[in-house]
Design a protein around this motif. Structure first.
Motif, short mmCIF file in Angstrom:
data_model
loop_
_atom_site.label_atom_id
_atom_site.label_comp_id
_atom_site.label_asym_id
_atom_site.label_seq_id
_atom_site.Cartn_x
_atom_site.Cartn_y
_atom_site.Cartn_z
N PHE A 53 -97.40 -55.55 -50.13
CA PHE A 53 -97.64 -56.65 -51.06
C PHE A 53 -96.41 -57.56 -51.04
CE2 PHE A 53 -99.94 -52.93 -52.61
CZ PHE A 53 -101.23 -53.43 -52.66
N ASN A 54 -96.53 -58.69 -50.35
CA ASN A 54 -95.37 -59.56 -50.19
C ASN A 54 -95.06 -60.38 -51.43
OD1 ASN A 54 -94.95 -58.73 -47.51
ND2 ASN A 54 -96.54 -60.13 -46.80
N LYS A 55 -96.09 -60.78 -52.15
CA LYS A 55 -95.90 -61.59 -53.35
C LYS A 55 -95.97 -60.70 -54.58
CE LYS A 55 -96.84 -66.20 -54.68
NZ LYS A 55 -97.41 -67.44 -54.27
N VAL A 56 -94.83 -60.38 -55.14
CA VAL A 56 -94.75 -59.49 -56.30
C VAL A 56 -94.18 -60.28 -57.46
CG1 VAL A 56 -93.78 -57.36 -57.21
CG2 VAL A 56 -94.46 -57.48 -54.81
N LYS A 57 -94.98 -60.43 -58.51
CA LYS A 57 -94.55 -61.18 -59.70
C LYS A 57 -94.01 -60.23 -60.76
CE LYS A 57 -98.31 -63.16 -60.96
NZ LYS A 57 -99.35 -64.00 -61.53
N SER A 58 -93.09 -60.72 -61.55
CA SER A 58 -92.61 -59.96 -62.69
C SER A 58 -93.66 -60.02 -63.79
CB SER A 58 -91.31 -60.55 -63.22
OG SER A 58 -90.94 -59.91 -64.43
N PRO A 59 -93.97 -58.86 -64.41
CA PRO A 59 -94.98 -58.85 -65.48
C PRO A 59 -94.41 -59.14 -66.87
CG PRO A 59 -94.36 -56.62 -64.93
CD PRO A 59 -93.58 -57.53 -64.00
N THR A 60 -93.28 -59.83 -66.93
CA THR A 60 -92.61 -60.06 -68.21
C THR A 60 -93.53 -60.71 -69.24
OG1 THR A 60 -90.47 -60.25 -67.14
CG2 THR A 60 -90.64 -61.17 -69.34
N TYR A 61 -94.32 -61.68 -68.83
CA TYR A 61 -95.19 -62.38 -69.79
C TYR A 61 -96.61 -61.82 -69.82
CZ TYR A 61 -91.31 -65.53 -70.23
OH TYR A 61 -90.06 -66.03 -70.47
N SER A 62 -97.07 -61.28 -68.72
CA SER A 62 -98.43 -60.75 -68.65
C SER A 62 -98.51 -59.28 -69.07
CB SER A 62 -98.99 -60.90 -67.24
OG SER A 62 -98.19 -60.19 -66.32
N LEU A 63 -97.39 -58.62 -69.20
CA LEU A 63 -97.24 -57.20 -69.53
C LEU A 63 -97.56 -56.26 -68.36
CD1 LEU A 63 -98.60 -56.90 -73.18
CD2 LEU A 63 -96.23 -57.12 -72.43
N VAL A 64 -98.53 -56.63 -67.51
CA VAL A 64 -98.86 -55.78 -66.38
C VAL A 64 -99.32 -56.64 -65.20
CG1 VAL A 64 -101.25 -55.36 -67.12
CG2 VAL A 64 -100.12 -53.73 -65.61
N GLU A 65 -98.88 -56.26 -64.02
CA GLU A 65 -99.38 -56.83 -62.76
C GLU A 65 -99.86 -55.65 -61.93
OE1 GLU A 65 -99.72 -59.98 -61.83
OE2 GLU A 65 -98.68 -60.85 -63.54
N SER A 66 -101.03 -55.80 -61.32
CA SER A 66 -101.61 -54.71 -60.54
C SER A 66 -101.68 -55.09 -59.07
CB SER A 66 -103.01 -54.39 -61.05
OG SER A 66 -102.93 -53.90 -62.38
N TYR A 67 -101.50 -54.09 -58.22
CA TYR A 67 -101.51 -54.26 -56.76
C TYR A 67 -102.37 -53.15 -56.18
CZ TYR A 67 -97.60 -57.10 -58.13
OH TYR A 67 -96.81 -58.04 -58.75
N GLN A 68 -103.46 -53.53 -55.53
CA GLN A 68 -104.38 -52.54 -54.97
C GLN A 68 -104.76 -52.93 -53.55
OE1 GLN A 68 -106.31 -53.88 -58.07
NE2 GLN A 68 -105.77 -52.29 -59.51
N ASN A 69 -104.87 -51.91 -52.72
CA ASN A 69 -105.49 -52.06 -51.40
C ASN A 69 -106.19 -50.75 -51.11
OD1 ASN A 69 -103.54 -50.24 -50.34
ND2 ASN A 69 -102.20 -51.91 -49.69
N GLN A 70 -106.64 -50.53 -49.88
CA GLN A 70 -107.40 -49.31 -49.58
C GLN A 70 -106.56 -48.05 -49.69
OE1 GLN A 70 -107.51 -51.63 -46.66
NE2 GLN A 70 -106.44 -50.51 -45.08
N ASP A 71 -105.22 -48.18 -49.66
CA ASP A 71 -104.35 -47.00 -49.66
C ASP A 71 -103.66 -46.72 -50.98
OD1 ASP A 71 -104.81 -46.60 -46.89
OD2 ASP A 71 -103.33 -48.17 -46.43
N ILE A 72 -103.49 -47.73 -51.82
CA ILE A 72 -102.62 -47.56 -52.99
C ILE A 72 -103.14 -48.36 -54.17
CG2 ILE A 72 -101.00 -49.47 -52.54
CD1 ILE A 72 -99.82 -45.95 -53.29
N ASN A 73 -102.79 -47.91 -55.36
CA ASN A 73 -103.15 -48.57 -56.61
C ASN A 73 -101.92 -48.50 -57.51
OD1 ASN A 73 -104.48 -49.66 -58.76
ND2 ASN A 73 -106.07 -48.10 -58.87
N ILE A 74 -101.23 -49.64 -57.66
CA ILE A 74 -99.97 -49.69 -58.41
C ILE A 74 -100.11 -50.63 -59.59
CG2 ILE A 74 -97.50 -50.25 -58.32
CD1 ILE A 74 -97.66 -49.86 -55.27
N HIS A 75 -99.60 -50.20 -60.75
CA HIS A 75 -99.55 -51.04 -61.94
C HIS A 75 -98.10 -51.12 -62.37
CE1 HIS A 75 -103.86 -50.82 -62.02
NE2 HIS A 75 -103.79 -49.49 -62.05
N HIS A 76 -97.59 -52.34 -62.46
CA HIS A 76 -96.20 -52.59 -62.86
C HIS A 76 -96.22 -53.18 -64.27
CE1 HIS A 76 -92.32 -55.11 -62.04
NE2 HIS A 76 -92.10 -54.10 -62.87
N PHE A 77 -95.71 -52.41 -65.21
CA PHE A 77 -95.66 -52.81 -66.61
C PHE A 77 -94.25 -53.26 -66.98
CE2 PHE A 77 -99.04 -49.71 -66.37
CZ PHE A 77 -100.02 -50.19 -67.23
#
Length: 150
Positions: A53-77
């Motif tokens: 995932f090349n474009k990774v945003k800070s979740p400071t204002y949204s509280l959570v950003e999620s990144y999913q593909n066929q191999d992984i499921n990541i939630h950044h709080f």
């Protein structure tokens, strides 16, 4: 198990985060602790980028950003802006607690009682370029991960 490291620059922080990501398996909950500006978001960004995932945003204002593909499921709080842990109900925190995910949680103390228990805590401290990183396991999952990277 605890690992303590001195990281002499941002690149070393990024490399450690990527080494941890390389050995991570789902499910996994990582708490990221430390004062403002010590590198929690840099750590999280590098961890997530390892999975393509090349474009990774800070979740400071949204509280959570999620990144999913066929191999992984990541939630950044990022709980920094919470005034009450109950606010996590509005973003559907219970749905994030189900299933097999990796959760990276900055400022977990501000979400206490609502966020998942940690498998691993990464505590960062220091100033200027030098950082102290302390990784501490809180479960068998966290212990196995630290053993793989030690």
């Amino acid at each position: 198990m605890t690992i303590e490291l001195t990281l002499n620059n941002e690149t070393e922080t990024q490399k450690f985060a990527q080494r941890l990501a390389q050995n991570a398996k789902m499910p996994l909950v990582i708490y990221l602790q430390g004062d403002l500006g010590v590198g929690k978001t840099t750590f999280a960004r590098s961890f997530i980028q390892f999975f393509g995932f090349n474009k990774v945003k800070s979740p400071t204002y949204s509280l959570v950003e999620s990144y999913q593909n066929q191999d992984i499921n990541i939630h950044h709080f990022d709980c920094y802006r919470l005034s009450d842990p109950e606010e996590l109900e509005y973003i559907g925190i219970r749905e994030y607690l189900k299933g097999s995910h990796i959760q990276l949680i900055e400022w977990p103390d501000l979400g206490k009682g609502m966020v998942a228990p940690a498998d691993l805590t990464i505590a960062l401290s220091g100033n200027n370029d030098t950082r102290k990183l302390t990784a501490t396991d809180h479960s068998n999952i966290g212990q196995e991960l630290l053993q793989r990277i030690a």
